[in-house]
Structures are given as C-alpha cells and as structure tokens.
Design an enzyme around this catalytic site. Structure first.
Site, PDB file in Angstrom:
ATOM      1  CB  SER A 183      -8.509  59.294  77.321  1.00  0.00           C
ATOM      2  OG  SER A 183      -7.423  58.296  76.467  1.00  0.00           O
ATOM      3  CG  HIS A 211     -12.292  60.954  77.094  1.00  0.00           C
ATOM      4  ND1 HIS A 211     -12.889  60.094  77.995  1.00  0.00           N
ATOM      5  CD2 HIS A 211     -11.673  59.976  76.207  1.00  0.00           C
ATOM      6  CE1 HIS A 211     -12.342  58.902  77.793  1.00  0.00           C
ATOM      7  NE2 HIS A 211     -11.691  58.897  76.819  1.00  0.00           N
ATOM      8  CE  LYS A 242     -15.117  56.993  75.840  1.00  0.00           C
ATOM      9  NZ  LYS A 242     -14.364  56.971  74.568  1.00  0.00           N
TER      10      LYS A 242
HETATM   11  C1  LIG Z   1     -13.953  56.125  73.517  1.00  0.00           C
HETATM   12  C2  LIG Z   1     -13.502  56.935  72.313  1.00  0.00           C
HETATM   13  C3  LIG Z   1     -13.867  56.300  71.276  1.00  0.00           C
HETATM   14  C4  LIG Z   1     -14.844  55.041  70.786  1.00  0.00           C
HETATM   15  O1  LIG Z   1     -15.955  55.332  71.183  1.00  0.00           O
HETATM   16  P1  LIG Z   1     -16.855  53.953  71.065  1.00  0.00           P
HETATM   17  O2  LIG Z   1     -18.493  54.943  70.893  1.00  0.00           O
HETATM   18  O3  LIG Z   1     -16.899  53.423  72.494  1.00  0.00           O
HETATM   19  O4  LIG Z   1     -16.425  53.360  70.105  1.00  0.00           O
HETATM   20  C5  LIG Z   1     -13.527  57.191  69.928  1.00  0.00           C
HETATM   21  N1  LIG Z   1     -12.748  58.218  70.063  1.00  0.00           N
HETATM   22  C6  LIG Z   1     -12.233  58.545  71.340  1.00  0.00           C
HETATM   23  C7  LIG Z   1     -11.537  59.970  71.620  1.00  0.00           C
HETATM   24  C8  LIG Z   1     -12.557  57.978  72.374  1.00  0.00           C
HETATM   25  O5  LIG Z   1     -12.247  58.518  73.770  1.00  0.00           O
END
Ligand SMILES: *Cc1c(COP(=O)(O)O)cnc(C)c1O
Length: 396
Positions: A183, A211, A242
């Site tokens: 990220s 992501h 996301k």
């Molecule tokens: C955002 C993210 C998470 C967490 O996801 P949520 O559903 O918001 O708990 C886990 N792993 C990665 C790589 C992320 O970018």
C-alpha cells in the site's frame, strides 16, 4: 485509582503530538466519493480513499442493500455456526469463490479478522510461515497468534525469500504469505517467482488481495489474474471495505479443506458476529456487476495512467505503480506534511506519509485513484499539485 495511569497516558499522548505523529480525524458529512463535503463546510476532492471502483456510493449497491433490509432485516445477532448463517451469506461465499477461481470461501467481519484467524488453526510449532517484511499489520498480528516458526524476507526480494525457504526446510509445512499490492509504493507482489520458489521448496502460498482485488488484472480479479495463476494459490484473503463496495466485511477463499478447517477452528469466525444481510446482498450485486462489465476497471486504469503521466510531465518524482496507488515522492517528512496541508487548502484531500510508516528519507504523498474520478477532478488535482509544488520548490 485512575490518576497515575491518567498522568501516564497524558504524557504518552503529549509525546505522540511532540513527535508529530498524532492522528487527527477529518469529519466527512456527505457520502464517500470523488467530491466530499467536510464539516467545515468545504467541498474537497478526495484522493485518499480506498474507493477504487467508486462503489462506496453506488446506486445499484444501495438498492440491493435496501431491498435486503426489507427481505432479511437488519442484523443476524449471532455467529455463523449458531444461527447467523443466511442464504445471502452462503450465496456470497459461492460467488466469491467463482470470482477468484477458488474452491470455497469463508466470510469474516473484516479482512483484519480473516488474516487474524487464518494462521493459528492451520499451522503449529512444527510448521513455518515466511512473510514479506511489508505485509499488512493484520498479517503480522495473525502470524503472532500462531505457534509456527517465523521467517521474514525483504519486500518482494526473491533472493531473500529463497534463503528463508532454505532455512525453513526442516519444518513440516511451509506457508509463504504476501500482500498482493503493497500500500505504500503500489507495487504488486512478484507472484510468478513466489509460486515457482514455493514449488521448488515445497511451500504453500497465501496472497492478501485487499488492495488488488477489483483493481489489478484486466477484470479486477486480482494478482492471480494478472499473472495467470488463478486457482494456483492455496489461500487468498480480501476485504469488502475497499474496491468491493467500501462498507465492511472480509473473506478467505481457497482450497476447500482449508476453508472447512477455518469454519471449525478460526476464532474470529467462531466468536464474532455475522456480517449484516444487507452487506452480503450488496456484495452479491458487486460480484454480479464485476462479472458482467469491466467499465469500472477500465476507467480506473485509464484514470491512473492519465494522472501519472500528467504528474510526471509537470516534474514530480512518481514511483512506478502497478495498482491505483500513486506515490508522489517528496523524501522530506516536513515537506510532505506541509504539502498535504497546502493541498487541503486547495481543496484536494491526500495524506502525507513519513517515517515510521515509510523508511526514513522516503516521505511522500500517497494518491489513490478511483473510477469515481472524472478527468476534470484529475486535472484539478494536477493543477493544485503543480501550484503547491512550485511554492515548495519540489518540481524537477
Ligand atoms: C485494508 C487491509 C486489510 C484490512 O481490511 P479490513 O476489511 O478493513 O479489516 C487487510 N489486509 C490488507 C493488505 C489491507 O490493505
């Protein structure tokens, strides 16, 4: 009783502020989108949401969620194995497996839970987990909860991964785990090489597609689509928070015995509530949309290319990206904070990142593109970046 601890916390908080690491939350009073209204009355363009496909305020998803409220009510008030499993949950699990070309899926309240609950039930002290150094916090925490031996390799460094795999040969089972897209830089994990090394050293592979799902690959099916490795990876995890709608919820999808074991033993699944039926219904609509058209992916990919090109042309130092994350390199921590603050005055919402979130001397502004952005939004952002870039003297 509390006063000593209160003093302690007040001092810690003051230290956080002193170090410039205090997180202030900005308050949005409109739906999430390209243009958002904040509580100061200002309308700004949003370039820091994970709303990659613009689905956070999509009318079709909202309609599906509203209908499910009428047909299935508001909450499940139960974990899955007692009485928290609805027809919509089962349908969504099947659709997610179909989408990724996997065998079965298990839903969680968040991907944080999916990652927190995936290692401990599957591996023990006889086994080894080999993890990329830049993996998400939830993977790090999940690994901590598991008794397996821990190995770490430098970000996307295949020589180091091979060394770690060699060192882990004496254990019973090995699992290599990586984020699909990292990220902070927007780089994609080198999955073909990871799978090749895993085959050579008899290891399984897990990819967190949080992501990358919806973003990477021609039809948004993530890193395994990008590299033509659908069905070749044992475990995938992902989020509905996301690109996939932005509400809440996560999943693990992969080999059916693995998913079956998680349903028996994964603690965040066994001891935490089911996602609301309306979220499952919107998730089903999301998969349906993504399976019938690539309009949103195409627009996102086009927006990303457009923005990167324009920014390079005006003289910004941009990291190469394979996702919708664009790192505008400023290197200096203070410049990154001043830059982000000035952009906000210009009506552009972004976040500046610096040590310890990124390595020392690697401060940057992270821009996240979305299919919700129109060309005029992108042009406005580039103009604001250029204006502030000239002011702060960072253009090449
Ligand atoms: C955002 C993210 C998470 C967490 O996801 P949520 O559903 O918001 O708990 C886990 N792993 C990665 C790589 C992320 O970018």
């Amino acid at each position: 009783m509390y006063s000593n601890y209160q003093n302690f916390l007040q001092k810690e908080i003051a230290d956080i502020k002193e170090a410039g690491l205090y997180k202030n939350e900005r308050i949005i009073v409109s739906p999430q989108g390209a243009e958002i209204k904040v509580n100061t009355g200002q309308t700004v363009l949003n370039f820091c949401a994970n709303n990659y496909l613009g689905l956070a305020n999509n009318p079709e998803l909202i309609k599906a969620a509203k209908e499910a409220l009428d047909t299935h009510g508001y909450g499940m008030a139960s974990v899955r194995f007692i009485c928290g499993t609805g027809d919509l949950h089962k349908q969504l699990e099947a659709k997610i497996a179909e989408f990724f070309g996997t065998e079965d899926t298990i839903l969680y309240a968040a991907c944080f839970d999916a990652n927190g609950g995936v290692f401990e039930p599957l591996l023990n002290e006889q086994d080894a987990i080999i993890s990329d150094a830049l993996n998400h916090a939830s993977i790090i925490d999940g690994v901590r909860l598991c008794k397996a031996q821990r190995f770490r390799y430098a970000n996307a460094d295949m020589n180091d991964l091979e060394e770690q795999l060699k060192a882990a040969q004496k254990y019973r089972f090995r699992l290599v785990v990586t984020d699909g897209v990292f990220s902070m830089d927007g780089n994609v994990a080198p999955l073909p090489q990871i799978v090749e090394l895993a085959n050579k050293y008899d290891a399984m592979v897990m990819v967190d597609e949080s992501h990358s799902a919806g973003v990477v690959g021609r039809t948004g099916r993530g890193v395994t689509e990008q590299y033509n490795l659908r069905g070749k990876v044992e475990i995938l995890t992902g989020t509905f928070g996301k690109a996939f709608g932005g509400a809440i919820g996560g999943f693990t999808t992969g080999k059916k015995e693995i998913i079956e074991m998680l349903r028996q033993r994964s603690r965040p699944y066994l001891f935490s509530n089911s996602i609301p039926p309306l979220v499952a219904a919107a998730g089903l609509k999301m998969v349906e949309m993504m399976s019938t058209t690539t309009t949103l992916q195409d627009k996102l990919h086009h927006n990303t290319e457009y923005f990167m090109e324009k920014m390079k042309k005006v003289g910004f130092d941009i990291k190469p990206t394979q996702s919708a994350i664009c790192a505008v390199m400023l290197y200096d921590a203070k410049v990154s904070q001043d830059f982000a603050a000035r952009l906000q005055e210009e009506g552009i919402y972004v976040t500046g990142f610096y040590y310890p979130v990124v390595p020392k001397g690697q401060a940057r502004i992270r821009v996240q593109l979305s299919a919700a952005h129109e060309i005029e939004h992108l042009d406005k952002a580039v103009a604001a970046f250029t204006k502030v870039g000239k002011e702060l003297g960072v253009l090449k």
